[in-house]
Design an enzyme around this catalytic site. Structure first.
Site: not given
Ligand code: FE2
Length: 426
Positions: A60, A62, A155, A213, A216, A312, A318
């Site tokens: 996982h 991005h 997203q 996702h 979360e 991630d 993030w």
């Molecule tokens: Fe993610």
């Protein structure tokens, strides 16, 4: 004549002093060392009783947002929502060339750290699909060395953002591999349910895998994983659907969670926990005690589910840290989940190697005869040591070729008249 013979290796399953023979890019034998001691080989590598592992796999990530630290500014609240807002400000400013450049740099870091497969989500919210084209180009450029699997990720919400459904279909038509989603970010729980149904139906029609996702959040009533599990069965997608994050499960009522985990096992769901991110993002609305937020890894593994750890994010809106080191991910997962027994420590190592490969559908990539000769030699005795030391990747081997190497980490102490070498191993 063998192309490469690796001698005196320790394997993650506890076997010691093993020889691995490689021919035509594939593993031809994995046997006790003395059986191959006199085999003819073009090259020989002495593992010196260190750990020879299947490669690391990041289940996982991005790639489109990675390596943008401080752009447009650092996430001050540390929340998921501020991260999404910052990414919303940043992404219209990025060109295809910008994304290709940073994704390429990250792939170099990953390969050097022994990651030979990555599942990367790619944001399809913008109708230009600039990030999709950039990552498709990176996927082809790295094809000989890295299995890069792309997930079409809405997203900003599949239903919340106008045009996302159309963009997602266009991304799949361009060659994106997997169907993504974000049901907890839709406007209502009902919209989350509708998004799951639409995405699972599409996966069934196209014969694709799904990775959402999902939940979360610290809200225990965020139960989209139940809907995703039910739709996995409804559309016959068993073994092809992954729930990523699932942090709401941390806060759920135990009785409900027990029933849910049983249903997830029945549907052969894959689970990806992202411990670096979720120990940072979750619990932000708590005072004290603060919840840890990671999903119920121990209980999910005990129920027989495939559970992987993902990185991630790395230096993005993030998460300001990360370096493409899956042993750092396993180290954090072990601590957050209190997975400290010997068996659980090995499970944490498997969560960034073989189990993560399983999430990507790359089950046949282990250290076994017939598999492609992908492996990493670590400066460690065993998986526990590898996690403890975030061990140096002495050699990264892809299809029998060494594509990355790092010198062993050794410090030289000068203590008066004594000179001592320190390598942190017993
Ligand atoms: Fe993610």
């Amino acid at each position: 004549m063998l192309d490469l013979l690796i001698r005196h290796a320790n394997l993650p399953d506890g076997q010691t002093d093993v020889a691995v023979a490689i021919q035509n890019g594939c593993i031809s034998a994995v046997v006790p060392d003395q059986l191959l001691a006199s085999a003819a080989s073009i090259k020989t590598l002495d593992a010196e009783h260190q750990l020879l592992s299947p490669p690391f796999v990041d289940a996982h990530f991005h790639l489109d947002s990675a390596l943008r630290y401080g752009q447009p500014r650092v996430n001050e609240s540390g929340t998921l929502r501020e991260g999404i807002a910052l990414w919303g400000m940043l992404k219209p400013t990025l060109t295809q060339a910008d994304i290709e450049q940073s994704a390429t740099q990250y792939c170099h870091w990953a390969l050097a750290n022994g990651i030979l497969a990555i599942r990367s989500h790619v944001d399809i919210s913008d109708p230009s699909l600039v990030a999709v084209q950039a990552l498709l180009n990176v996927r082809s450029a790295f094809k000989p060395w890295l299995d890069l699997q792309l997930v079409a990720f809405p997203q900003d919400g599949l239903l919340r953002r106008a045009g996302a459904q159309d963009n997602l279909i266009r991304a799949l038509d361009m060659g994106v591999d997997v169907i993504g989603g974000i049901p907890h970010f839709e406007r209502t729980f009902q919209d989350g349910t509708l998004s799951i149904e639409w995405l699972c139906r599409l996966a069934a029609e196209r014969g694709l895998m799904v990775d959402m996702h999902c939940d979360e959040t610290d809200d225990p009533m965020s139960r989209h994983i139940e809907t995703l599990t039910a739709n996995t069965v409804r559309f016959g997608l068993q073994g092809r659907v992954t729930g990523s994050h699932l942090t709401s499960m941390h806060s759920m009522d135990n009785d409900y969670a027990a029933k849910l985990i049983h249903l997830m096992a029945e549907a052969d769901m894959r689970v990806v926990a992202n411990p670096l991110i979720n120990i940072t993002l979750q619990g932000r609305h708590d005072t004290y005690p603060k919840r840890r937020g990671m999903t119920r890894v121990r209980e999910l593994i005990e129920a027989g589910l495939t559970v992987a750890f993902g990185q991630d994010c790395a230096m993005d809106p993030w998460y300001s840290f990360g370096s493409g080191d899956m042993l750092e991910v396993a180290h954090m997962g072990l601590h957050v989940g209190q997975l400290t027994s010997q068996a659980q420590t090995t499970q944490c190592f498997d969560a960034v190697t073989t189990q993560a490969a399983c999430v990507l559908g790359l089950e046949a990539r282990g250290l076994a005869p017939g598999a492609r000769a992908d492996m990493v030699l670590l400066q460690a005795n065993n998986p526990s040591d590898a996690i403890r030391l975030r061990a140096t990747r002495l050699a990264v081997i892809r299809a029998g070729q060494c594509i990355a190497s790092t010198p062993p980490k050794v410090a030289e102490l000068s203590l008066g008249s004594q000179n001592i070498s320190v390598n942190w191993r017993l």
